[in-house]
Design a protein around this motif. Sequence first.
Motif, PDB file in Angstrom:
ATOM      1  N   LYS A  26      54.674  46.411  39.858  1.00 28.41           N
ATOM      2  CA  LYS A  26      53.869  45.523  39.029  1.00 28.41           C
ATOM      3  C   LYS A  26      52.996  44.703  39.965  1.00 28.41           C
ATOM      4  O   LYS A  26      53.502  44.044  40.864  1.00 28.41           O
ATOM      5  N   VAL A  27      51.684  44.771  39.752  1.00 34.31           N
ATOM      6  CA  VAL A  27      50.718  44.119  40.624  1.00 34.31           C
ATOM      7  C   VAL A  27      49.889  43.140  39.790  1.00 34.31           C
ATOM      8  O   VAL A  27      49.494  43.453  38.665  1.00 34.31           O
ATOM      9  N   CYS A  28      49.628  41.959  40.345  1.00 36.26           N
ATOM     10  CA  CYS A  28      48.833  40.954  39.617  1.00 36.26           C
ATOM     11  C   CYS A  28      47.377  41.428  39.511  1.00 36.26           C
ATOM     12  O   CYS A  28      46.903  42.213  40.332  1.00 36.26           O
ATOM     13  N   HIS A  29      46.703  40.934  38.492  1.00 34.22           N
ATOM     14  CA  HIS A  29      45.318  41.342  38.283  1.00 34.22           C
ATOM     15  C   HIS A  29      44.387  40.817  39.367  1.00 34.22           C
ATOM     16  O   HIS A  29      43.322  41.386  39.593  1.00 34.22           O
ATOM     17  N   GLY A  30      44.795  39.746  40.056  1.00 35.78           N
ATOM     18  CA  GLY A  30      43.988  39.260  41.171  1.00 35.78           C
ATOM     19  C   GLY A  30      43.878  40.302  42.267  1.00 35.78           C
ATOM     20  O   GLY A  30      42.800  40.512  42.839  1.00 35.78           O
ATOM     21  N   CYS A  31      44.971  40.974  42.560  1.00 32.56           N
ATOM     22  CA  CYS A  31      44.946  42.027  43.585  1.00 32.56           C
ATOM     23  C   CYS A  31      44.174  43.253  43.100  1.00 32.56           C
ATOM     24  O   CYS A  31      43.495  43.917  43.881  1.00 32.56           O
ATOM     25  N   PHE A  32      44.282  43.574  41.806  1.00 32.56           N
ATOM     26  CA  PHE A  32      43.474  44.662  41.248  1.00 32.56           C
ATOM     27  C   PHE A  32      41.994  44.342  41.380  1.00 32.56           C
ATOM     28  O   PHE A  32      41.198  45.182  41.796  1.00 32.56           O
ATOM     29  N   LEU A  33      41.619  43.117  41.041  1.00 33.03           N
ATOM     30  CA  LEU A  33      40.225  42.700  41.116  1.00 33.03           C
ATOM     31  C   LEU A  33      39.726  42.731  42.557  1.00 33.03           C
ATOM     32  O   LEU A  33      38.611  43.211  42.833  1.00 33.03           O
ATOM     33  N   ALA A  34      40.534  42.251  43.490  1.00 34.44           N
ATOM     34  CA  ALA A  34      40.140  42.257  44.898  1.00 34.44           C
ATOM     35  C   ALA A  34      39.930  43.693  45.395  1.00 34.44           C
ATOM     36  O   ALA A  34      38.981  43.965  46.151  1.00 34.44           O
ATOM     37  N   ALA A  35      40.790  44.604  44.965  1.00 32.80           N
ATOM     38  CA  ALA A  35      40.640  46.008  45.369  1.00 32.80           C
ATOM     39  C   ALA A  35      39.364  46.609  44.776  1.00 32.80           C
ATOM     40  O   ALA A  35      38.636  47.337  45.461  1.00 32.80           O
TER      41      ALA A  35
END
Length: 112
Positions: A26-35
């Motif tokens: 489970k990954v936070c959306h902040g890390c998804f956005l940064a990627a």
Amino acid sequence: DDCPICQLPIPLDFKQSSFNVCCMKKVCHGCFLAAQKRGMNDCPFCRAPRPKKSQALAMVRKRVAVGDPMAIWFLGAKYRFGHNGLEKDTARAVELYERAAELGVKEAHYDL
């Protein structure tokens, strides 16, 4: 739980994080956005291409076969709600939740 990338607590609102079937994280959306800002459209944790919905269930079953506790819990959730083309089967879901709970998945304890 903490995001495996940034180590910040994952928000309680499930809409602010995503569960990846490729790595069962489970990954936070902040890390998804940064990627995504870096041009990466793959999984931000394991860097695997995002599977299509038809491939996702096969990936999960393969991980269940080797005893991955999060995959067992995830498959139980799919049986519980009848998602990904699976027929709704509460008995099978409970069986999978119990197995995942024995292996230490706290979400499985909650779902039981």
